[in-house]
Design a protein around this motif. Structure first.
Motif, short mmCIF file in Angstrom:
data_model
loop_
_atom_site.label_atom_id
_atom_site.label_comp_id
_atom_site.label_asym_id
_atom_site.label_seq_id
_atom_site.Cartn_x
_atom_site.Cartn_y
_atom_site.Cartn_z
N ASP A 127 -25.12 -29.11 34.92
CA ASP A 127 -25.05 -30.78 35.46
C ASP A 127 -24.67 -31.33 34.34
OD1 ASP A 127 -25.96 -30.22 37.75
OD2 ASP A 127 -28.09 -30.48 37.36
N GLU A 128 -24.45 -31.11 32.85
CA GLU A 128 -24.45 -31.79 31.89
C GLU A 128 -22.85 -32.08 31.66
OE1 GLU A 128 -27.81 -29.62 31.06
OE2 GLU A 128 -26.08 -29.13 31.76
N ARG A 129 -22.23 -31.63 32.45
CA ARG A 129 -20.69 -31.82 32.61
C ARG A 129 -20.47 -33.13 33.68
NH1 ARG A 129 -17.26 -27.52 34.98
NH2 ARG A 129 -15.53 -28.81 34.12
N GLN A 130 -21.49 -33.51 34.32
CA GLN A 130 -21.33 -34.39 35.22
C GLN A 130 -21.64 -35.97 34.74
OE1 GLN A 130 -23.24 -33.27 38.61
NE2 GLN A 130 -22.47 -31.25 38.74
N SER A 131 -21.43 -36.98 35.25
CA SER A 131 -21.50 -38.30 34.69
C SER A 131 -21.03 -39.31 35.86
CB SER A 131 -21.13 -39.01 33.45
OG SER A 131 -19.59 -38.84 33.25
N ILE A 132 -21.36 -40.59 35.81
CA ILE A 132 -20.86 -41.39 36.82
C ILE A 132 -20.41 -42.72 35.88
CG2 ILE A 132 -22.70 -40.73 38.55
CD1 ILE A 132 -24.09 -43.42 38.02
N GLU A 133 -19.43 -43.31 36.72
CA GLU A 133 -18.83 -44.78 36.19
C GLU A 133 -19.12 -45.58 37.26
OE1 GLU A 133 -15.65 -45.25 33.55
OE2 GLU A 133 -14.64 -46.40 35.09
N LEU A 134 -19.61 -46.76 36.92
CA LEU A 134 -19.95 -47.93 37.82
C LEU A 134 -19.06 -49.05 37.50
CD1 LEU A 134 -23.84 -47.81 38.02
CD2 LEU A 134 -22.44 -47.07 39.72
N SER A 135 -18.56 -49.74 38.24
CA SER A 135 -17.25 -50.77 37.94
C SER A 135 -17.49 -51.61 39.25
CB SER A 135 -16.19 -50.41 37.76
OG SER A 135 -15.50 -49.80 38.61
N LEU A 136 -16.79 -52.94 39.16
CA LEU A 136 -16.59 -53.89 40.50
C LEU A 136 -15.03 -53.69 40.83
CD1 LEU A 136 -18.63 -57.05 39.32
CD2 LEU A 136 -19.44 -55.19 40.81
N ASP A 137 -15.02 -53.77 42.04
CA ASP A 137 -13.71 -53.51 42.67
C ASP A 137 -13.06 -55.15 42.60
OD1 ASP A 137 -11.45 -53.30 44.16
OD2 ASP A 137 -12.06 -52.03 45.58
N ASP A 138 -12.19 -55.43 42.03
CA ASP A 138 -11.65 -56.68 41.85
C ASP A 138 -10.02 -56.78 42.78
OD1 ASP A 138 -9.94 -55.40 39.98
OD2 ASP A 138 -10.54 -56.76 38.25
N GLY A 139 -9.85 -55.65 43.20
CA GLY A 139 -8.57 -55.50 43.78
C GLY A 139 -7.45 -54.97 43.03
N SER A 140 -7.89 -54.64 41.74
CA SER A 140 -6.61 -54.21 40.74
C SER A 140 -6.73 -52.55 41.03
CB SER A 140 -7.15 -54.40 39.21
OG SER A 140 -8.22 -54.05 38.93
N SER A 141 -5.31 -51.99 40.52
CA SER A 141 -5.25 -50.73 40.86
C SER A 141 -6.01 -49.88 39.79
CB SER A 141 -3.57 -50.28 40.72
OG SER A 141 -2.96 -50.70 39.52
N ARG A 142 -6.24 -48.69 40.14
CA ARG A 142 -6.87 -47.71 39.28
C ARG A 142 -6.03 -46.57 38.89
NH1 ARG A 142 -12.33 -45.97 42.14
NH2 ARG A 142 -11.75 -47.12 43.94
N PRO A 143 -6.19 -45.98 37.94
CA PRO A 143 -5.33 -44.69 37.49
C PRO A 143 -5.38 -43.57 38.55
CG PRO A 143 -6.65 -45.73 35.55
CD PRO A 143 -7.17 -46.25 36.66
N PHE A 144 -4.29 -42.94 38.68
CA PHE A 144 -4.32 -41.87 39.35
C PHE A 144 -5.51 -40.78 38.99
CE2 PHE A 144 -1.90 -37.71 40.64
CZ PHE A 144 -2.49 -37.97 41.97
N THR A 145 -6.18 -40.25 40.13
CA THR A 145 -7.40 -39.79 39.61
C THR A 145 -7.22 -38.33 39.38
OG1 THR A 145 -7.66 -38.99 42.22
CG2 THR A 145 -8.86 -41.05 41.49
N LEU A 146 -6.29 -37.48 39.64
CA LEU A 146 -6.03 -36.21 39.21
C LEU A 146 -5.58 -36.02 37.87
CD1 LEU A 146 -4.46 -34.54 42.42
CD2 LEU A 146 -6.86 -34.76 41.75
N SER A 147 -5.05 -37.05 37.16
CA SER A 147 -4.47 -36.88 35.87
C SER A 147 -4.94 -37.82 34.82
CB SER A 147 -2.98 -37.46 36.18
OG SER A 147 -2.96 -38.97 36.43
N THR A 148 -5.97 -38.80 35.05
CA THR A 148 -6.27 -39.64 33.99
C THR A 148 -7.78 -39.57 33.83
OG1 THR A 148 -4.53 -41.06 34.17
CG2 THR A 148 -6.34 -42.03 33.09
N PRO A 149 -8.51 -39.20 32.73
CA PRO A 149 -9.73 -39.06 32.48
C PRO A 149 -10.39 -40.60 32.13
CG PRO A 149 -8.73 -38.52 30.25
CD PRO A 149 -7.42 -38.58 31.46
N ARG A 150 -11.45 -40.87 32.70
CA ARG A 150 -12.05 -42.10 32.50
C ARG A 150 -12.46 -42.29 31.11
NH1 ARG A 150 -8.90 -42.28 36.84
NH2 ARG A 150 -9.54 -43.32 38.40
#
Length: 529
Positions: A160-183
């Motif tokens: 479980d220690e590998r898991q975490s969450i990120e919270l943010s607000l959707d302002d309509g801007s694009s997000r990095p491609f999920t398969l390639s970019t760590p947060r």
């Protein structure tokens, strides 16, 4: 404002589940698949970025490279990526051993499993996989490895220690491609070291409908640092967005939320399919989380691709979903992890359904049906279409199933009857084999082979075959990733000349000639009867 004021989460709050800081999806959670992706994909991407950050930046800026495996930080933050890479290697040494063991096991079978007794090979297995696999032949004497997946979840390879969450607000801007970019951490975002099954996530998103005090939410999310608490407070409001007409009191209704996400409602049941929902309510052209009913009796998952089992939506909805129905997998194949085991580990109430198994409810029922194609000809059985009977109508949820064998749909018709409405996927020129599955292979895959085996749904002829065999009177084609708000997962790009759109146009034209009501869905649609 009093510190005791009751607060709601803002309607545009989003959550990304993370595994080792990467956007969580099905193949990053089960231990064997996670080990292969970590060893064969993530580390090489991070190494490449550290060595050539400007190359990655140029590739991300090139529309023709959309969906490529390039880290999206504009050539910056190299030191942080290097530090992340070093930390992950330290913390995930067991996963590296497992990935190495899987490769060595495949090499052992290729060299010595020649159709004769396999018993002696168990003594030669790498320590990393011993006790977690069975060696088997098929009826053509081809050897393979069956992974004992439930045991792997109970081993050191699942943490479980590998898991975490990120919270943010959707302002309509694009997000990095999920398969390639760590947060990586960034202003206005809140990363919390919580496992994805953490009850605080449900408590937070229950405040879309039922307000809570700031103190209660802070405690539920185990937030101690004051700066983190300030970011959390920016996600909350005293003014909820709870639109009318979220429930149905008579007849039936289908609302299209985008991609393959439908919400089907009658007075007795509410069903959602492949949840992938926009949080950007200010756009005004789509249904969002605010438009969902208070309770969803069933959530239907059709298959395990990252645009159909979308944790950023599922985690928001976990507290209001009664039961998640998922297809039965092949039990033990590396390319076919159990969706049921995965979601159970993440705190969902799951029911695994096999072909033609029925789930009855007041006024109707759901029948799981076969799903063909769209998986690059790999032996992946964890995929299902669904036939739903509700409010006096029959609705077929085809997802990305392909009409490569139209007679299948004739058999489905014979088994369950005709479809008043059929929802079809026509992404008929999908990504090649290695785009999604390359990390799982222990031998190189030639480009020539890869491009002949694609993640493709139906073309016009195949879609028409489905409609005809099901005797469907209405046909609706999904948007196939045309919505801009889901490009962080889809990374698709169409023009009026795109083969896929031309095939959709040809299908709609033939439907018109045959008297079938047909439509290409996009972003938002409501159907009532």
């Amino acid at each position: 404002m009093s510190s005791e004021d009751l607060l709601f989460v803002k309607p545009n709050l989003i959550i990304e589940g993370l595994i080792d800081q990467f956007y969580a999806w099905l193949y990053l959670i089960p231990p064997a698949q996670s080990a292969m992706n970590f060893s064969n994909l993530h580390l090489s991407m991070l190494d490449s970025y550290v060595q050539q950050p400007k190359v990655h930046a140029a590739a991300v800026a090139n529309p023709k490279m959309r969906g490529g495996f390039f880290v999206d930080y504009d050539g910056e933050r190299v030191a942080e990526i290097k530090e992340l890479r070093e930390r992950l290697v330290r913390e995930n040494s067991a996963l590296l051993e497992l990935a190495k063991g899987i490769k060595e096991t495949d090499e052992l079978l290729r060299a010595q499993a020649t159709g004769f007794d396999l018993t002696g090979l168990y003594r030669q297995l790498p320590d990393a996989v011993r006790g977690f696999v069975e060696l088997v032949y098929d009826l053509n004497h081809q050897p393979s490895v069956r992974f004992l997946e439930p045991l792997l979840y109970r081993s050191k390879y699942y943490r479980d220690e590998r898991q975490s969450i990120e919270l943010s607000l959707d302002d309509g801007s694009s997000r990095p491609f999920t398969l390639s970019t760590p947060r990586l951490p960034q202003p206005g975002h809140l990363q919390l070291p919580l496992p994805l099954r953490h009850e605080g996530i449900d408590r937070l998103f229950s405040s879309r409908l039922s307000p809570a005090s700031f103190g209660d939410l802070r405690e539920a999310l185990e937030i101690e640092a004051d700066d983190h608490a300030q970011v959390l407070r920016s996600f909350l409001t005293t003014d909820p967005l709870i639109p009318a007409e979220r429930e149905v009191t008579a007849g039936g209704r289908v609302r299209y939320f985008g991609h393959a996400c439908l919400v089907l409602q009658s007075p007795t049941v509410s069903i959602i399919t492949d949840p992938f929902i926009s949080a950007d309510h200010r756009a005004g052209d789509r249904y969002t989380y605010a438009d969902l009913p208070d309770h969803l009796d069933y959530c239907l998952i059709t298959h395990g691709h990252q645009d159909h089992i979308v944790l950023e939506s599922l985690l928001q909805l976990r507290g209001r979903i009664g039961q998640v129905l998922v297809p039965k997998n092949g039990s033990g194949n590396l390319q076919d992890p159990s969706i049921g085991l995965c979601l159970e580990r993440l705190g969902f109430d799951v029911r695994v359904v096999d072909d033609f198994e029925e789930v009855a409810f007041e006024g109707g029922g759901i029948v799981a049906c076969p799903f063909l194609g769209e998986h690059c000809d790999l032996d992946i059985r964890g995929k299902s279409t669904y036939w739903i009977r509700m409010a006096g109508r029959s609705i077929f949820i085809d997802a990305d199933s392909s009409g490569i064998e139209p007679e299948l749909y004739g058999r489905i018709y014979e088994a369950v009857g005709s479809a008043d409405m059929a929802f079809l996927g026509m992404e008929c020129d999908g990504a090649p084999l290695t785009w999604l599955y390359s990390a799982l292979f222990t031998q190189p895959v030639s480009r020539k082979m890869s491009i002949t085996r694609k993640l493709s749904g139906s073309n016009a002829e195949q879609a028409m075959g489905i409609v005809q065999k099901l005797r469907a009177s209405e046909a609706y084609v999904y948007a196939m990733g045309e919505e801009e708000w889901l490009q962080h997962v889809m990374a698709t790009s169409y023009t009026p000349e795109s083969y896929q759109l031309k095939q959709v146009a040809a299908f709609l034209e033939e439907c018109a000639e045959r008297g079938v009501k047909a439509e290409h869905l996009l972003v938002q649609r409501e159907l009532r009867w």
